[in-house]
Design a protein around this motif. Structure first.
Motif, PDB file in Angstrom:
ATOM      1  N   MET A   1       5.019 -10.556 -16.551  1.00 53.02           N
ATOM      2  CA  MET A   1       4.043  -9.774 -15.810  1.00 53.02           C
ATOM      3  C   MET A   1       4.698  -8.462 -15.413  1.00 53.02           C
ATOM      4  O   MET A   1       5.809  -8.443 -14.917  1.00 53.02           O
ATOM      5  CB  MET A   1       3.601 -10.569 -14.579  1.00 53.02           C
ATOM      6  N   SER A   2       4.039  -7.343 -15.629  1.00 50.29           N
ATOM      7  CA  SER A   2       4.633  -6.051 -15.276  1.00 50.29           C
ATOM      8  C   SER A   2       4.629  -5.865 -13.768  1.00 50.29           C
ATOM      9  O   SER A   2       3.851  -6.482 -13.056  1.00 50.29           O
ATOM     10  CB  SER A   2       3.855  -4.912 -15.942  1.00 50.29           C
ATOM     11  N   GLU A   3       5.489  -4.963 -13.304  1.00 57.80           N
ATOM     12  CA  GLU A   3       5.585  -4.717 -11.862  1.00 57.80           C
ATOM     13  C   GLU A   3       4.258  -4.188 -11.314  1.00 57.80           C
ATOM     14  O   GLU A   3       3.853  -4.548 -10.228  1.00 57.80           O
ATOM     15  CB  GLU A   3       6.720  -3.724 -11.583  1.00 57.80           C
ATOM     16  N   HIS A   4       3.569  -3.370 -12.115  1.00 61.92           N
ATOM     17  CA  HIS A   4       2.288  -2.816 -11.662  1.00 61.92           C
ATOM     18  C   HIS A   4       1.261  -3.928 -11.417  1.00 61.92           C
ATOM     19  O   HIS A   4       0.577  -3.936 -10.416  1.00 61.92           O
ATOM     20  CB  HIS A   4       1.754  -1.805 -12.675  1.00 61.92           C
ATOM     21  N   GLN A   5       1.168  -4.865 -12.319  1.00 65.15           N
ATOM     22  CA  GLN A   5       0.208  -5.949 -12.172  1.00 65.15           C
ATOM     23  C   GLN A   5       0.605  -6.895 -11.034  1.00 65.15           C
ATOM     24  O   GLN A   5      -0.243  -7.498 -10.416  1.00 65.15           O
ATOM     25  CB  GLN A   5       0.089  -6.744 -13.475  1.00 65.15           C
ATOM     26  N   ASP A   6       1.905  -7.013 -10.812  1.00 63.19           N
ATOM     27  CA  ASP A   6       2.385  -7.934  -9.795  1.00 63.19           C
ATOM     28  C   ASP A   6       2.712  -7.214  -8.486  1.00 63.19           C
ATOM     29  O   ASP A   6       3.078  -7.841  -7.514  1.00 63.19           O
ATOM     30  CB  ASP A   6       3.634  -8.665 -10.316  1.00 63.19           C
ATOM     31  N   GLY A   7       2.583  -5.916  -8.448  1.00 67.73           N
ATOM     32  CA  GLY A   7       2.937  -5.148  -7.254  1.00 67.73           C
ATOM     33  C   GLY A   7       1.829  -5.119  -6.225  1.00 67.73           C
ATOM     34  O   GLY A   7       0.799  -5.782  -6.367  1.00 67.73           O
ATOM     35  N   PRO A   8       2.040  -4.348  -5.174  1.00 67.63           N
ATOM     36  CA  PRO A   8       1.036  -4.263  -4.100  1.00 67.63           C
ATOM     37  C   PRO A   8      -0.290  -3.706  -4.611  1.00 67.63           C
ATOM     38  O   PRO A   8      -0.322  -2.943  -5.572  1.00 67.63           O
ATOM     39  CB  PRO A   8       1.661  -3.297  -3.103  1.00 67.63           C
ATOM     40  N   ASP A   9      -1.369  -4.094  -3.962  1.00 67.64           N
ATOM     41  CA  ASP A   9      -2.667  -3.520  -4.308  1.00 67.64           C
ATOM     42  C   ASP A   9      -2.701  -2.050  -3.882  1.00 67.64           C
ATOM     43  O   ASP A   9      -1.828  -1.578  -3.160  1.00 67.64           O
ATOM     44  CB  ASP A   9      -3.811  -4.325  -3.676  1.00 67.64           C
ATOM     45  N   ALA A  10      -3.714  -1.323  -4.346  1.00 70.58           N
ATOM     46  CA  ALA A  10      -3.797   0.122  -4.094  1.00 70.58           C
ATOM     47  C   ALA A  10      -3.797   0.451  -2.604  1.00 70.58           C
ATOM     48  O   ALA A  10      -3.245   1.468  -2.184  1.00 70.58           O
ATOM     49  CB  ALA A  10      -5.046   0.694  -4.770  1.00 70.58           C
ATOM     50  N   ARG A  11      -4.386  -0.408  -1.808  1.00 68.24           N
ATOM     51  CA  ARG A  11      -4.459  -0.186  -0.367  1.00 68.24           C
ATOM     52  C   ARG A  11      -3.085  -0.202   0.305  1.00 68.24           C
ATOM     53  O   ARG A  11      -2.910   0.314   1.393  1.00 68.24           O
ATOM     54  CB  ARG A  11      -5.353  -1.275   0.232  1.00 68.24           C
ATOM     55  N   HIS A  12      -2.113  -0.814  -0.364  1.00 66.18           N
ATOM     56  CA  HIS A  12      -0.776  -0.919   0.204  1.00 66.18           C
ATOM     57  C   HIS A  12       0.276  -0.168  -0.602  1.00 66.18           C
ATOM     58  O   HIS A  12       1.458  -0.425  -0.478  1.00 66.18           O
ATOM     59  CB  HIS A  12      -0.392  -2.396   0.359  1.00 66.18           C
ATOM     60  N   ARG A  13      -0.188   0.777  -1.429  1.00 67.08           N
ATOM     61  CA  ARG A  13       0.736   1.641  -2.155  1.00 67.08           C
ATOM     62  C   ARG A  13       0.708   3.022  -1.534  1.00 67.08           C
ATOM     63  O   ARG A  13      -0.337   3.532  -1.143  1.00 67.08           O
ATOM     64  CB  ARG A  13       0.357   1.722  -3.632  1.00 67.08           C
ATOM     65  N   ARG A  14       1.849   3.618  -1.465  1.00 64.12           N
ATOM     66  CA  ARG A  14       2.011   4.939  -0.863  1.00 64.12           C
ATOM     67  C   ARG A  14       1.187   5.979  -1.626  1.00 64.12           C
ATOM     68  O   ARG A  14       1.301   6.103  -2.836  1.00 64.12           O
ATOM     69  CB  ARG A  14       3.493   5.300  -0.944  1.00 64.12           C
ATOM     70  N   PRO A  15       0.386   6.753  -0.902  1.00 61.54           N
ATOM     71  CA  PRO A  15      -0.361   7.825  -1.574  1.00 61.54           C
ATOM     72  C   PRO A  15       0.584   8.918  -2.099  1.00 61.54           C
ATOM     73  O   PRO A  15       1.682   9.104  -1.571  1.00 61.54           O
ATOM     74  CB  PRO A  15      -1.249   8.403  -0.461  1.00 61.54           C
ATOM     75  N   GLU A  16       0.161   9.601  -3.102  1.00 62.48           N
ATOM     76  CA  GLU A  16       0.926  10.714  -3.672  1.00 62.48           C
ATOM     77  C   GLU A  16       1.275  11.727  -2.578  1.00 62.48           C
ATOM     78  O   GLU A  16       0.428  12.081  -1.758  1.00 62.48           O
ATOM     79  CB  GLU A  16       0.080  11.394  -4.763  1.00 62.48           C
ATOM     80  N   GLY A  17       2.528  12.130  -2.553  1.00 59.42           N
ATOM     81  CA  GLY A  17       2.966  13.166  -1.627  1.00 59.42           C
ATOM     82  C   GLY A  17       3.422  12.682  -0.259  1.00 59.42           C
ATOM     83  O   GLY A  17       3.861  13.482   0.562  1.00 59.42           O
ATOM     84  N   VAL A  18       3.316  11.395   0.021  1.00 59.19           N
ATOM     85  CA  VAL A  18       3.763  10.861   1.311  1.00 59.19           C
ATOM     86  C   VAL A  18       5.241  10.511   1.179  1.00 59.19           C
ATOM     87  O   VAL A  18       5.624   9.703   0.334  1.00 59.19           O
ATOM     88  CB  VAL A  18       2.934   9.630   1.735  1.00 59.19           C
ATOM     89  N   ASP A  19       6.075  11.139   2.005  1.00 63.38           N
ATOM     90  CA  ASP A  19       7.524  10.958   1.879  1.00 63.38           C
ATOM     91  C   ASP A  19       8.044   9.762   2.681  1.00 63.38           C
ATOM     92  O   ASP A  19       7.313   9.150   3.460  1.00 63.38           O
ATOM     93  CB  ASP A  19       8.266  12.233   2.275  1.00 63.38           C
ATOM     94  N   ASP A  20       9.314   9.445   2.450  1.00 61.91           N
ATOM     95  CA  ASP A  20       9.944   8.288   3.092  1.00 61.91           C
ATOM     96  C   ASP A  20       9.911   8.384   4.616  1.00 61.91           C
ATOM     97  O   ASP A  20       9.648   7.391   5.300  1.00 61.91           O
ATOM     98  CB  ASP A  20      11.407   8.145   2.638  1.00 61.91           C
ATOM     99  N   LYS A  21      10.198   9.557   5.151  1.00 58.10           N
ATOM    100  CA  LYS A  21      10.233   9.714   6.618  1.00 58.10           C
ATOM    101  C   LYS A  21       8.859   9.487   7.228  1.00 58.10           C
ATOM    102  O   LYS A  21       8.741   8.918   8.313  1.00 58.10           O
ATOM    103  CB  LYS A  21      10.764  11.098   7.021  1.00 58.10           C
ATOM    104  N   THR A  22       7.818   9.926   6.546  1.00 54.21           N
ATOM    105  CA  THR A  22       6.459   9.719   7.051  1.00 54.21           C
ATOM    106  C   THR A  22       6.118   8.237   7.051  1.00 54.21           C
ATOM    107  O   THR A  22       5.578   7.717   8.034  1.00 54.21           O
ATOM    108  CB  THR A  22       5.440  10.514   6.214  1.00 54.21           C
ATOM    109  N   VAL A  23       6.463   7.537   5.975  1.00 52.25           N
ATOM    110  CA  VAL A  23       6.214   6.094   5.914  1.00 52.25           C
ATOM    111  C   VAL A  23       6.999   5.403   7.020  1.00 52.25           C
ATOM    112  O   VAL A  23       6.469   4.534   7.719  1.00 52.25           O
ATOM    113  CB  VAL A  23       6.578   5.527   4.524  1.00 52.25           C
ATOM    114  N   GLU A  24       8.256   5.796   7.205  1.00 52.07           N
ATOM    115  CA  GLU A  24       9.080   5.196   8.259  1.00 52.07           C
ATOM    116  C   GLU A  24       8.502   5.488   9.645  1.00 52.07           C
ATOM    117  O   GLU A  24       8.438   4.601  10.507  1.00 52.07           O
ATOM    118  CB  GLU A  24      10.517   5.709   8.164  1.00 52.07           C
ATOM    119  N   ALA A  25       8.071   6.732   9.866  1.00 53.67           N
ATOM    120  CA  ALA A  25       7.489   7.105  11.164  1.00 53.67           C
ATOM    121  C   ALA A  25       6.211   6.330  11.445  1.00 53.67           C
ATOM    122  O   ALA A  25       6.005   5.835  12.562  1.00 53.67           O
ATOM    123  CB  ALA A  25       7.217   8.611  11.205  1.00 53.67           C
TER     124      ALA A  25
END
Length: 145
Positions: A1-25
């Motif tokens: 199974m590929s990582e995409h198929q087995d990975g988080p759903d779209a609702r729990h994937r980081r949107p384009e352009g959101v950086d690590d510090k923002t996710v951490e904050a």
């Protein structure tokens, strides 16, 4: 199974352009809100326990009278039964003040931050932590329900 198929759903994937510090904050902000949820639960426990104790005083007053101690029954009834917890406040008023002054504004700010900074996607920090810690392909480590 590929990582995409087995990975988080779209609702729990980081949107384009959101950086690590923002996710951490946002994760830190969410964790702080979760802590206030626990504090609020403790406040409701305080409210219910105090109310239960006050109601039990009715029984104590009755029993003191039946035991021939009317002066103590009167003292408990006038000094403790129905007494304010802090000046002018019963516990329900403390809960209401907490909700109005702190809890609801905190919820609103956290929601607005997630909406604006992460396109409304909750728990990105936790979802990425789960993805980093799970064993891909293991039946008890699936990314999705």
């Amino acid at each position: 199974m590929s990582e995409h198929q087995d990975g988080p759903d779209a609702r729990h994937r980081r949107p384009e352009g959101v950086d690590d510090k923002t996710v951490e904050a946002l994760g830190s902000l969410s964790k702080a809100l979760e802590t206030t949820e626990r504090a609020r639960g403790s406040l409701y426990a305080f409210h219910q326990l105090t109310g239960g104790a006050d109601l039990e005083l009715d029984r104590a007053v009755r029993l003191l009278r039946e035991a021939g101690h009317p002066e103590w029954a009167d003292k408990v009834q006038t000094e403790i039964l129905g007494r304010n917890i802090i000046p002018g406040h019963w516990t329900f008023q403390i809960v209401e003040a907490y909700d109005h002054t702190y809890y609801r504004p905190f919820q609103e700010v956290e929601r607005a931050a997630v909406d604006e900074l992460a396109q409304g996607r909750d728990h990105l920090y936790e979802a990425e932590m789960k993805e980093a810690r799970r064993t891909v392909g293991h039946p008890d480590h699936t990314a999705r329900p």
